[in-house]
Write an enzyme that holds these catalytic residues in place. Structure first.
Site, PDB file in Angstrom:
ATOM      1  N   THR A   2       4.856  76.827  -7.421  1.00 38.36           N
ATOM      2  CA  THR A   2       6.196  76.414  -7.839  1.00 38.36           C
ATOM      3  C   THR A   2       6.443  75.059  -7.200  1.00 38.36           C
ATOM      4  O   THR A   2       6.344  74.921  -5.976  1.00 38.36           O
ATOM      5  CB  THR A   2       7.259  77.415  -7.383  1.00 38.36           C
ATOM      6  OG1 THR A   2       6.987  78.697  -7.964  1.00 38.36           O
ATOM      7  CG2 THR A   2       8.648  76.972  -7.808  1.00 38.36           C
ATOM      8  N   THR A  34       0.542  84.605  -7.465  1.00 35.93           N
ATOM      9  CA  THR A  34       0.926  83.849  -6.279  1.00 35.93           C
ATOM     10  C   THR A  34       1.766  82.648  -6.691  1.00 35.93           C
ATOM     11  O   THR A  34       1.591  82.092  -7.777  1.00 35.93           O
ATOM     12  CB  THR A  34      -0.302  83.356  -5.500  1.00 35.93           C
ATOM     13  OG1 THR A  34      -1.001  82.377  -6.290  1.00 35.93           O
ATOM     14  CG2 THR A  34      -1.246  84.498  -5.154  1.00 35.93           C
ATOM     15  N   GLU A  35       2.640  82.236  -5.813  1.00 37.26           N
ATOM     16  CA  GLU A  35       3.430  81.024  -6.010  1.00 37.26           C
ATOM     17  C   GLU A  35       3.489  80.264  -4.689  1.00 37.26           C
ATOM     18  O   GLU A  35       4.185  80.654  -3.755  1.00 37.26           O
ATOM     19  CB  GLU A  35       4.843  81.355  -6.505  1.00 37.26           C
ATOM     20  CG  GLU A  35       4.909  81.975  -7.883  1.00 37.26           C
ATOM     21  CD  GLU A  35       4.606  80.994  -9.010  1.00 37.26           C
ATOM     22  OE1 GLU A  35       4.478  79.772  -8.731  1.00 37.26           O
ATOM     23  OE2 GLU A  35       4.499  81.435 -10.168  1.00 37.26           O
ATOM     24  N   VAL A  36       2.710  79.190  -4.612  1.00 43.32           N
ATOM     25  CA  VAL A  36       2.687  78.317  -3.447  1.00 43.32           C
ATOM     26  C   VAL A  36       3.662  77.167  -3.695  1.00 43.32           C
ATOM     27  O   VAL A  36       3.841  76.725  -4.832  1.00 43.32           O
ATOM     28  CB  VAL A  36       1.260  77.772  -3.226  1.00 43.32           C
ATOM     29  CG1 VAL A  36       1.216  76.730  -2.136  1.00 43.32           C
ATOM     30  CG2 VAL A  36       0.300  78.906  -2.912  1.00 43.32           C
TER      31      VAL A  36
END
Length: 296
Positions: free
Chosen positions: A167, A265-267
């Protein structure tokens, strides 16, 4: 771009496409790395993404030792081409950890699902379509259809699927305004969470699995807090750093395997508290945590 309140037509799509400039090389950044892994792993071409003269072979990587009866795990990166650490994390997992799990887990890695988007650092594909809303039966979106064809012979064998995303600040400054304009809707401003978070499946919540992945990542990078409404990007926080979407209804990549355990996943690479290297390491830690979980 376009007329407020009116969805884009072919002219607006062409205008948008003309603004997309190649900024990096899929051949150098991805294909060359994949070729280097061929000496240790099984590399297969599962399709081609083609737009005019631009042709991109897409590859999957597996251990050479494929053992019937072992849990199978799918790892996908680059479904959104601009989300850099997902691609780099998928490739690094294979390079650094792939051999450690070979013979214990039947893993499959598709490191860069959207090569046109990778080169242009773009969320959408050439046709201004989001591949991560297009994983549906009969899809005509090339990136999504190719991955679904790769997965189809293995459906029913997957224990888990981890889809690696980011993100970014450009989600709010570029993508969401463009999405509103494309669809002829009013843009509703939002906020970008500072930190890593996971997306579970509202139709198949697996809190222990999500917590295992989040715990591993927390040793590498910081976890996103909830906002003042106890939400992350407009979704209720189920537990610290965890939200959920209806994966299949939205046509999201994490729905393609039918696995019991799925996560996205959202890094957050734009955080002042992290670095590009830390973001890639967080993706690798998440993938390893999935492997360890299915082995338990």
């Amino acid at each position: 771009m376009g007329t407020p309140g009116q969805a884009w037509g072919p002219a607006e799509q062409a205008q948008w496409r003309a603004r997309q400039v190649r900024q990096r090389s899929y051949a150098s950044d991805v294909l060359a790395v994949v070729e280097g892994l061929r000496t240790r792993f099984d590399v297969s071409r599962y399709g081609e993404v083609a737009y005019g003269d631009d042709r991109y072979p897409v590859h999957a990587i597996r251990p050479r030792q494929w053992v019937a009866g072992l849990p199978t795990v799918l790892v996908t990166g680059g479904v959104h081409g601009y989300e850099t650490s997902g691609v780099l994390g998928a490739l690094r997992f294979v390079d650094v950890h792939g051999e450690r799990y070979a013979g214990r887990v039947n893993w499959v890695v598709a490191p860069c699902v959207s090569p046109w988007g990778w080169e242009r650092i773009q969320r959408w594909n050439h046709d201004a379509i989001d591949p991560n809303r297009s994983f549906r039966p009969g899809t005509t979106v090339q990136e999504s259809a190719a991955l679904m064809a790769l997965v189809a012979p293995l459906r029913g064998q997957f224990a888990a699927h981890i889809d690696l995303h980011e993100t970014t600040d450009t989600d709010e400054s570029e993508y969401r305004p463009a999405l509103a304009a494309r669809d002829g809707k009013a843009f509703q401003p939002g906020t970008i969470p500072d930190g890593f978070y996971l997306v579970d499946d509202t139709e198949n919540l697996q809190p222990a699995f999500q917590q295992a992945v989040l715990q591993a990542v927390a040793a590498v990078t910081h976890i996103a807090p909830a906002d003042d409404r106890q939400q992350i990007i407009g979704s209720p926080v189920l537990a610290p750093g965890i939200i959920a979407y209806p994966l299949q209804a939205l046509g999201l990549c994490a729905s393609v395997t039918g696995a019991r355990y799925t996560t996205t996943t959202e890094v957050y690479p734009d955080s002042a508290r992290t670095t590009p290297e830390e973001c890639t390491a967080a993706q690798v830690a998440a993938v390893c945590a999935v492997m360890e979980f299915v082995l338990r």
